[in-house]
Design a protein around this motif. Structure first.
Motif, short mmCIF file in Angstrom:
data_model
loop_
_atom_site.label_atom_id
_atom_site.label_comp_id
_atom_site.label_asym_id
_atom_site.label_seq_id
_atom_site.Cartn_x
_atom_site.Cartn_y
_atom_site.Cartn_z
N PHE A 1 6.61 45.58 81.61
CA PHE A 1 7.81 45.83 80.81
C PHE A 1 7.46 46.08 79.34
CE2 PHE A 1 11.06 43.41 83.67
CZ PHE A 1 11.16 44.52 84.48
N SER A 2 6.51 45.34 78.82
CA SER A 2 6.18 45.48 77.40
C SER A 2 5.56 46.84 77.07
CB SER A 2 5.22 44.36 76.97
OG SER A 2 3.94 44.52 77.56
N SER A 3 5.10 47.56 78.11
CA SER A 3 4.47 48.87 77.88
C SER A 3 5.48 50.01 77.85
CB SER A 3 3.44 49.16 78.99
OG SER A 3 4.09 49.48 80.22
N VAL A 4 6.78 49.72 78.07
CA VAL A 4 7.80 50.76 78.13
C VAL A 4 7.82 51.58 76.85
CG1 VAL A 4 10.29 51.15 78.12
CG2 VAL A 4 9.28 49.68 79.84
N ALA A 5 7.92 52.89 77.01
CA ALA A 5 7.96 53.81 75.86
C ALA A 5 9.08 54.83 76.08
CB ALA A 5 6.62 54.52 75.69
N PHE B 1 5.64 58.96 82.31
CA PHE B 1 7.06 59.26 82.37
C PHE B 1 7.39 59.94 83.70
CE2 PHE B 1 6.00 59.00 77.92
CZ PHE B 1 7.05 58.29 77.38
N PRO B 2 8.25 59.32 84.53
CA PRO B 2 8.69 60.01 85.75
C PRO B 2 9.35 61.33 85.37
CG PRO B 2 9.29 57.69 85.84
CD PRO B 2 8.79 57.95 84.44
N GLN B 3 9.22 62.31 86.23
CA GLN B 3 9.75 63.64 85.92
C GLN B 3 11.26 63.59 85.67
OE1 GLN B 3 8.37 66.38 89.03
NE2 GLN B 3 6.90 67.12 87.56
N GLY B 4 11.66 64.23 84.57
CA GLY B 4 13.07 64.34 84.23
C GLY B 4 13.64 63.16 83.49
N VAL B 5 12.83 62.13 83.19
CA VAL B 5 13.33 60.91 82.58
C VAL B 5 12.66 60.70 81.22
CG1 VAL B 5 13.62 58.42 82.87
CG2 VAL B 5 13.68 59.92 84.86
N ARG B 6 13.42 60.18 80.25
CA ARG B 6 12.88 59.97 78.90
C ARG B 6 12.27 58.59 78.70
NH1 ARG B 6 18.13 61.99 75.66
NH2 ARG B 6 19.08 61.06 77.54
N ILE B 7 12.33 57.74 79.69
CA ILE B 7 11.72 56.42 79.60
C ILE B 7 10.54 56.36 80.56
CG2 ILE B 7 13.45 55.54 81.24
CD1 ILE B 7 13.07 52.78 80.06
N GLY B 8 9.45 55.75 80.09
CA GLY B 8 8.26 55.64 80.92
C GLY B 8 7.59 54.30 80.69
N LEU B 9 6.56 54.01 81.46
CA LEU B 9 5.82 52.76 81.31
C LEU B 9 4.44 52.92 81.91
CD1 LEU B 9 5.89 51.53 84.41
CD2 LEU B 9 8.10 50.67 83.71
#
Length: 312
Positions: free
Chosen positions: A149-153, A27-35
Motif C-alpha cells: 500500500f505504501s508504494s501506491v503512486a 500502472f494497470p492499463q487505463g488506470v491512473r493509480i498504480g503500485l
C-alpha cells in the motif's frame, strides 16, 4: 540501542519471510493509480490489478469519484471510533495520506483476509482492494500488504493510445477533442473539450461505450432509444426533440436528440444519442454541447461516430 544477536537474527528471519515488492509502481492499463505488487503477483488479464498464478491472491486497482475520499474523511470526523464497527487506519504513501482497513472474512468456504485502501488523486479517488486466502496469509502478511500500500503512486494522465487500445472497437477519429478520459477501462470513454476540474458540461463532449442490453425485437428500438435518452446520467429536465431510425455504417441505428439542463452550473445543452444495433452488444454514442455551441459541435460528433469500426 543495540540488538542482541538472537533478536537480530529473528528480525532478519521475519523480514526474509515477507514477499518483497516487485520494484517500481506498475500502472494497470487505463488506470491512473498504480503500485509495486508483491513478488509472486503479476498483472491480471481479467481485471485492473494483479493476482497470483493460481488466481487465489487478488489485488484490484481502480478509480472512484473524487468525492469518495472526502466523504470517508467526513464520516471519520463525525465518528472517530469507526464506521459500522470498523475504524480505518492511516498510512503514508508515495501519493499522499491514505486510509485502509483489514478484516477476516469468508469467500464461499474459504477464510480470507480482505484489505481496502482509498486515497485522493485530486480529480478522482484511488482505490485498492486485496484478498488473500488463509493458507498463504503467513506469506502475504498484514505487514507485507501495508508495504505494498505504501508504494501506491498516481500518474497525471493515461496515454491516449493506451486508453483506445483497451476498447472493444477501433476509434479512428477524435475530432480534435482536447481530453480523452476512460470512464471504465475497456468499456467506455469520454472525449471532451472541458476537464474533470472545470466540468465536462460547459463545453462539447462525447461518451462512447457498449451496452449489454438490446431491444428484444426491432419494433422495440424506438421505445428503447427514447427511454435511454431520457435517463442519460447528469441530464435533467430532458425534452425529446427528435427520434428516428437511421443507418450507421450499414447497420441499423437510432438517433435521438434532446434539449436539457446539465452540470452544476445548470448549462442548457443539446444532446444527441446514437444507438447502433447488431450482435449481442449495442454501441451507444452520446454527444452533448451547450446550446449556443451545438451547430459547431454536431459535425465533430458525427465524425467521431463515423470513425468507429469493429476490432479485428
Amino acid at each position: 540501542m543495540t540488538f542482541s544477536r538472537p533478536l537480530t537474527a529473528i528480525a532478519f528471519l521475519v523480514a526474509a519471510s515477507w514477499p518483497a515488492l516487485a520494484g517500481e509502481a506498475i500502472f494497470p492499463q487505463g488506470v491512473r493509480i498504480g503500485l509495486a505488487p508483491l513478488v509472486g503477483l503479476v498483472p491480471s488479464k481479467s481485471f485492473p490489478g494483479f493476482e497470483s498464478e493460481d488466481e487465489s491472491v487478488k489485488v484490484l486497482v481502480t478509480e472512484l469519484p473524487a468525492a469518495a475520499y472526502g466523504e470517508l474523511k467526513a464520516k471519520l470526523a463525525a465518528s472517530p471510533k469507526g464506521i459500522d464497527g470498523i475504524k480505518p487506519e492511516t498510512i503514508e504513501t508515495a501519493a499522499g495520506l491514505a486510509y485502509y482497513t483489514a478484516e477476516t472474512a469468508r469467500d464461499g468456504a474459504t477464510t480470507v483476509r480482505r484489505y481496502s485502501m482509498i486515497l485522493s488523486g485530486g480529480t478522482f479517488s484511488g482505490y485498492v482492494a486485496v484478498q488473500i486466502p488463509e493458507n498463504v496469509a503467513k506469506v502475504y502478511t498484514d505487514d507485507a500488504v501495508r508495504q505494498m500500500f505504501s508504494s501506491v503512486a498516481i500518474r497525471k494522465d493515461v496515454p491516449v493510445e493506451e486508453q483506445l487500445g483497451l476498447l472493444p472497437f477501433n476509434m479512428t477519429q477524435l475530432s480534435d477533442f482536447k481530453n480523452v478520459h476512460t470512464l471504465a477501462p475497456g468499456a467506455a470513454i469520454v472525449l471532451a473539450d472541458g476537464n474533470e476540474t472545470s466540468g465536462f458540461e460547459i463545453a462539447p463532449f462525447m461518451v462512447i461505450g457498449l451496452l449489454a442490453a438490446t431491444p428484444p425485437q426491432p419494433d422495440d428500438r424506438a421505445r428503447f432509444a427514447q427511454q435511454a435518452a431520457t435517463t442519460i446520467p447528469g441530464v435533467r429536465d430532458a425534452r425529446i426533440t427528435m427520434s428516428e431510425p437511421i443507418r450507421i455504417d450499414g447497420m441499423p441505428a437510432y438517433e435521438t436528440r434532446i434539449d436539457a439542463t446539465s452540470g452544476k452550473d445548470n448549462t442548457s445543452v443539446t444532446v444527441v444519442q446514437w444507438l447502433r444495433f447488431g450482435g449481442a452488444n449495442m454501441l451507444r454514442i452520446i454527444g452533448s454541447a451547450p446550446r449556443d455551441q451545438w451547430s459547431a459541435a454536431f459535425p465533430r460528433f458525427r465524425a467521431v461516430r463515423d470513425g468507429i469500426q469493429p476490432r479485428g
